[in-house]
Design a protein around this motif. Structure first.
Motif, short mmCIF file in Angstrom:
data_model
loop_
_atom_site.label_atom_id
_atom_site.label_comp_id
_atom_site.label_asym_id
_atom_site.label_seq_id
_atom_site.Cartn_x
_atom_site.Cartn_y
_atom_site.Cartn_z
N LYS A 70 -5.25 -7.67 1.73
CA LYS A 70 -6.11 -6.86 1.31
C LYS A 70 -5.69 -5.86 0.53
CE LYS A 70 -8.96 -7.79 5.48
NZ LYS A 70 -9.54 -7.15 6.63
N GLN A 71 -6.38 -5.62 -0.72
CA GLN A 71 -6.06 -4.64 -1.76
C GLN A 71 -7.24 -3.63 -1.50
OE1 GLN A 71 -4.14 -7.13 -4.63
NE2 GLN A 71 -3.89 -5.36 -5.51
N SER A 72 -7.18 -2.53 -0.96
CA SER A 72 -8.43 -1.52 -0.76
C SER A 72 -8.90 -0.96 -2.09
CB SER A 72 -7.90 -0.44 0.15
OG SER A 72 -7.03 0.28 -0.31
N SER A 73 -8.16 -0.92 -3.18
CA SER A 73 -8.69 -0.26 -4.34
C SER A 73 -8.78 -1.27 -5.41
CB SER A 73 -7.65 0.71 -4.71
OG SER A 73 -7.24 1.55 -3.78
N PRO A 74 -10.10 -1.44 -6.05
CA PRO A 74 -10.31 -2.61 -6.87
C PRO A 74 -10.09 -2.03 -8.19
CG PRO A 74 -12.40 -1.40 -6.18
CD PRO A 74 -11.19 -1.11 -5.34
#
Lengths: 113, 115
Positions: free
Chosen positions: A5-9
């Protein structure tokens, strides 16, 4: 569920600044961690990677930090340049799983001049 | 250097028809090829991993009946999207690697539009 998961789009920074991209993973068996850079209509290209036996790897302006206990790895970019503007994808793999790469959602980075 | 080509780059097909896409590795031996799909607003999902002289392994939600893959030699792989529908649209990427290494070389992708 999403294993990586990457939290910042998206992220915007000023030219010359330092930025950090973050990635969290769920699978304890992952032993390879990578950051890919992707321009529109181009293929993802490997930027930097690290195996689980080290917690840091540096290559010029790019450094990847691995926190195994926290199941987290990050990409630090120093002296950011407009050419760094791209989508950055983190990915992880498990050798026992035939090294299939699992990607995060990506962070769209914009470096403004 | 290692290069991966994909053909076609863009394609449009009618709903219910099938579309074949190809992946060519140049400059290295692609002992394994992974096919990914990036649907709109999503990340790259692994469809299947094909390793020469081994069975092709499909991920959950993807089947051989829907996405048959051929990997006849160390430089070529193809995948067909059978009976394509709207949910199959997206960018299909192939990633090839050699030997026991982790690094994957990616092609530019085949963008599939389904009408």
């Amino acid at each position: 569920g999403q294993q990586v998961k990457q939290s910042s789009p998206s992220l915007t920074v000023q030219e010359g600044g330092i930025l950090i991209l973050n990635c969290d993973y769920e699978n304890d068996m992952f032993d390879y961690f990578a950051w890919y850079k992707k321009y529109p209509d181009n293929s993802p290209t490997l930027l930097i990677s690290v195996r689980s036996n080290v917690d840091k790897r540096e290559d010029g302006r790019f450094t990847v930090f691995l926190n195994k206990s926290g199941k987290h790895f990050s990409l630090h970019i120093t002296a950011s340049q407009p050419e760094d503007t791209a989508v950055y994808l983190c990915a992880a793999a498990n050798q026992g799983g035939s090294a299939k790469l699992i990607f995060g959602e990506g962070t769209k980075l914009t470096v403004s001049s | 250097g290692a290069l991966v080509y994909q053909y076609p780059r863009r394609t449009i097909c009618k709903s219910g028809t099938s579309m074949r896409m190809e992946c060519q590795a140049v400059g290295f031996q692609a002992t394994s090829v992974a096919w990914y799909r990036q649907s709109p607003q999503k990340t790259f999902e692994l469809i299947a991993l094909s390793t020469v002289n081994s069975a092709i392994k499909y991920e959950q939600n993807f089947t051989q009946e829907k996405f048959p893959i051929s990997h006849p030699n160390l430089s070529f792989s193809s995948m067909t999207v059978l009976n394509a529908y709207l949910e199959d649209r997206g960018l299909y990427l192939c990633g090839a690697r050699t030997g026991g290494g982790y690094e994957q070389y990616f092609g530019p992708g085949t963008r599939l539009t389904v009408l």
